[in-house]
Design a protein around this motif. Structure first.
Motif, PDB file in Angstrom:
ATOM      1  N   VAL A 213      -8.163  11.102  -8.864  1.00  0.00           N
ATOM      2  CA  VAL A 213      -8.165   9.641  -8.810  1.00  0.00           C
ATOM      3  C   VAL A 213      -6.955   9.140  -8.022  1.00  0.00           C
ATOM      4  O   VAL A 213      -7.037   8.205  -7.230  1.00  0.00           O
ATOM      5  N   VAL A 214      -5.827   9.777  -8.220  1.00  0.00           N
ATOM      6  CA  VAL A 214      -4.629   9.376  -7.486  1.00  0.00           C
ATOM      7  C   VAL A 214      -4.709   9.861  -6.034  1.00  0.00           C
ATOM      8  O   VAL A 214      -4.490   9.102  -5.095  1.00  0.00           O
ATOM      9  N   GLN A 215      -5.091  11.144  -5.897  1.00  0.00           N
ATOM     10  CA  GLN A 215      -5.086  11.753  -4.560  1.00  0.00           C
ATOM     11  C   GLN A 215      -6.005  11.026  -3.589  1.00  0.00           C
ATOM     12  O   GLN A 215      -5.656  10.802  -2.431  1.00  0.00           O
ATOM     13  N   PHE A 216      -7.179  10.652  -4.041  1.00  0.00           N
ATOM     14  CA  PHE A 216      -8.166  10.074  -3.129  1.00  0.00           C
ATOM     15  C   PHE A 216      -8.323   8.565  -3.305  1.00  0.00           C
ATOM     16  O   PHE A 216      -9.345   8.012  -2.936  1.00  0.00           O
ATOM     17  N   SER A 217      -7.326   7.925  -3.875  1.00  0.00           N
ATOM     18  CA  SER A 217      -7.503   6.482  -4.093  1.00  0.00           C
ATOM     19  C   SER A 217      -7.527   5.756  -2.748  1.00  0.00           C
ATOM     20  O   SER A 217      -6.602   5.860  -1.943  1.00  0.00           O
ATOM     21  N   ALA A 218      -8.614   5.037  -2.535  1.00  0.00           N
ATOM     22  CA  ALA A 218      -8.787   4.306  -1.280  1.00  0.00           C
ATOM     23  C   ALA A 218      -8.061   2.968  -1.393  1.00  0.00           C
ATOM     24  O   ALA A 218      -7.566   2.596  -2.451  1.00  0.00           O
ATOM     25  N   THR A 219      -8.015   2.247  -0.285  1.00  0.00           N
ATOM     26  CA  THR A 219      -7.217   1.022  -0.255  1.00  0.00           C
ATOM     27  C   THR A 219      -7.602   0.042  -1.358  1.00  0.00           C
ATOM     28  O   THR A 219      -6.745  -0.570  -1.982  1.00  0.00           O
ATOM     29  N   GLY A 220      -8.919  -0.125  -1.564  1.00  0.00           N
ATOM     30  CA  GLY A 220      -9.377  -1.079  -2.584  1.00  0.00           C
ATOM     31  C   GLY A 220      -8.786  -0.753  -3.934  1.00  0.00           C
ATOM     32  O   GLY A 220      -8.248  -1.628  -4.621  1.00  0.00           O
ATOM     33  N   PHE A 221      -8.829   0.522  -4.308  1.00  0.00           N
ATOM     34  CA  PHE A 221      -8.316   0.909  -5.616  1.00  0.00           C
ATOM     35  C   PHE A 221      -6.797   0.775  -5.671  1.00  0.00           C
ATOM     36  O   PHE A 221      -6.232   0.378  -6.692  1.00  0.00           O
ATOM     37  N   ARG A 222      -6.132   1.082  -4.548  1.00  0.00           N
ATOM     38  CA  ARG A 222      -4.670   0.933  -4.522  1.00  0.00           C
ATOM     39  C   ARG A 222      -4.277  -0.521  -4.759  1.00  0.00           C
ATOM     40  O   ARG A 222      -3.284  -0.809  -5.421  1.00  0.00           O
ATOM     41  N   ASP A 223      -5.063  -1.473  -4.212  1.00  0.00           N
ATOM     42  CA  ASP A 223      -4.788  -2.887  -4.473  1.00  0.00           C
ATOM     43  C   ASP A 223      -4.916  -3.195  -5.969  1.00  0.00           C
ATOM     44  O   ASP A 223      -4.129  -3.946  -6.527  1.00  0.00           O
ATOM     45  N   PHE A 224      -5.927  -2.585  -6.596  1.00  0.00           N
ATOM     46  CA  PHE A 224      -6.076  -2.781  -8.043  1.00  0.00           C
ATOM     47  C   PHE A 224      -4.841  -2.255  -8.787  1.00  0.00           C
ATOM     48  O   PHE A 224      -4.358  -2.869  -9.734  1.00  0.00           O
ATOM     49  N   THR A 225      -4.336  -1.086  -8.355  1.00  0.00           N
ATOM     50  CA  THR A 225      -3.190  -0.512  -9.078  1.00  0.00           C
ATOM     51  C   THR A 225      -1.945  -1.377  -8.897  1.00  0.00           C
ATOM     52  O   THR A 225      -1.116  -1.464  -9.797  1.00  0.00           O
ATOM     53  N   ARG A 226      -1.816  -2.014  -7.741  1.00  0.00           N
ATOM     54  CA  ARG A 226      -0.658  -2.915  -7.566  1.00  0.00           C
ATOM     55  C   ARG A 226      -0.742  -4.058  -8.564  1.00  0.00           C
ATOM     56  O   ARG A 226       0.214  -4.340  -9.284  1.00  0.00           O
TER      57      ARG A 226
END
Ligand SMILES: NC(=O)c1ccc[n+]([C@@H]2O[C@H](COP(=O)([O-])OP(=O)(O)OC[C@H]3O[C@@H](n4cnc5c(N)ncnc54)[C@H](O)[C@@H]3O)[C@@H](O)[C@H]2O)c1
Ligand SMILES: O=C(O)C(=O)C[C@]1(C(=O)O)C=C[C@@H](O)C=C1
Length: 304
Positions: A213-226
């Motif tokens: 989940v961390v390794q392949f997190s795409a931009t959309g998901f990274r925005d969610f994590t922010r």
């Protein structure tokens, strides 16, 4: 460089208060800015980084003789802070706040405001996922909205506070507090809850798929994590204090989600395509209206 208020007191020294200080300093808007934070550690940090002209060890010292007092604490702490400072405010002073919810803050603060003091609630629509005194910066409010919910406050003082926020770099509008809370439930509060949920789901999954989940997190998901890294106290207080509007929007969200879930199950591609076409036009409207200065192609295509 025009001094708008001789003495400004910032109560609660986090992201928003520190950004206010740096933006006021940039514009020369305050004769003197004093700050107060509840914890000695935060006050020490503030002193070490040169935040405010003076950091006070008591809230009484901070608000003494202040012309503008801005409450920069989590929404759930507004009541207690207002109760403490109410009797200490000088006649003619303006009290404002920056809370993300407006009706609950008005209900909590107003009873503590003495006659002759003006309470003008405000909400800058600007922030980051960071918190604390070291996270602020002068440009935070540039080209962002600040909403005032004056609730019958003196018109001349409201006009002055509007000019102050404009001098901080913001565009300013006025709104009824209940309307504000409904609008923000749609544009900020529910999206944060969805981000928190999605990152929680991914965290549950990561226990199954290890680090994928961390390794392949795409931009959309990274925005969610922010977004989901935002301050837990602040957001707990937002949901507890904007309960009705958030529940209303969450109810609608759940209905739409179920409709999309059914379309996927039934292979209804037309429904999905129509839905995504409608939502794409909203994003394009935001860009065309010049409302997203962070967009990668912002300003690349001049408007006709
Ligand atoms: N972070 C954002 O994106 C954002 C944007 C707009 C408005 N706001 C609103 O601004 C306010 C402050 O948010 P922030 O992001 O600056 O938070 P922050 O966590 O960076 O700072 C909050 C400060 O308040 C202090 N505090 C907490 N409880 C207190 C209490 N009971 N008494 C005295 N001080 C107390 C904390 O120690 C801290 O110094 C909140 O009401 C929030 O809803 C936040
Ligand atoms: O950019 C972010 O980190 C934010 O979430 C800022 C944001 C928002 O939702 O836009 C968050 C809460 C505030 O009350 C105002 C602004």
């Amino acid at each position: 460089m025009t001094v708008m208020y001789n003495r400004v007191a910032l109560i609660g020294l986090g992201l928003i208060a520190s950004s206010l200080f740096w933006a006021m300093k940039r514009g020369g808007l305050a004769g003197e800015t004093v700050g107060y934070a509840r914890s000695a550690a935060t006050r020490d940090t503030a002193r070490n980084i040169g935040l405010c002209d003076r950091i006070c060890d008591s809230v009484a010292d901070a608000v003494a003789d202040a012309d503008l007092v801005i409450l920069c604490v989590p929404v759930g702490a507004m009541d207690a802070v207002a109760a403490e400072i109410g009797p200490l405010l000088k006649t003619g002073a303006v009290v404002s706040d920056v809370g993300s919810v407006k009706r609950a803050v008005i209900d909590a603060v107003s009873p503590h405001i003495p006659d002759g003091v003006h309470f003008i609630p405000a909400h800058p629509l600007a922030g980051t996922e960071q918190s604390g005194p070291e996270s602020g910066f002068a440009e935070l409010f540039d080209n962002r909205w600040c909403l005032l919910t004056p609730n019958g406050a003196d018109a001349a003082e409201v006009a002055k506070l509007r000019t102050y926020w404009e001098a901080l770099g913001s565009n300013v509008d006025e709104m009824d507090a209940d309307h504000h809370d409904l609008v923000l439930a749609v544009t900020s509060h529910t999206p944060h809850l969805i981000a928190y949920t999605m990152v929680g789901v991914a965290d549950d999954l990561s226990r199954v798929s290890e680090s994928e989940v961390v390794q392949f997190s795409a931009t959309g998901f990274r925005d969610f994590t922010r977004i989901a890294a935002s301050d837990p106290t602040m957001w707990r207080d937002v949901f507890l204090n904007n309960k009705d509007a958030t529940l209303e929007i969450l109810g609608r969200f759940t209905e739409e989600l179920f409709a999309l879930q059914r379309a996927i199950r039934q292979g209804d591609g037309d429904l999905l395509h129509d839905y995504f076409t409608r939502t794409r036009s909203i994003r394009r409207g935001i860009i065309e209206a010049g409302q997203d200065t962070d967009a990668p192609n912002f300003g690349r295509y001049p408007k006709p």
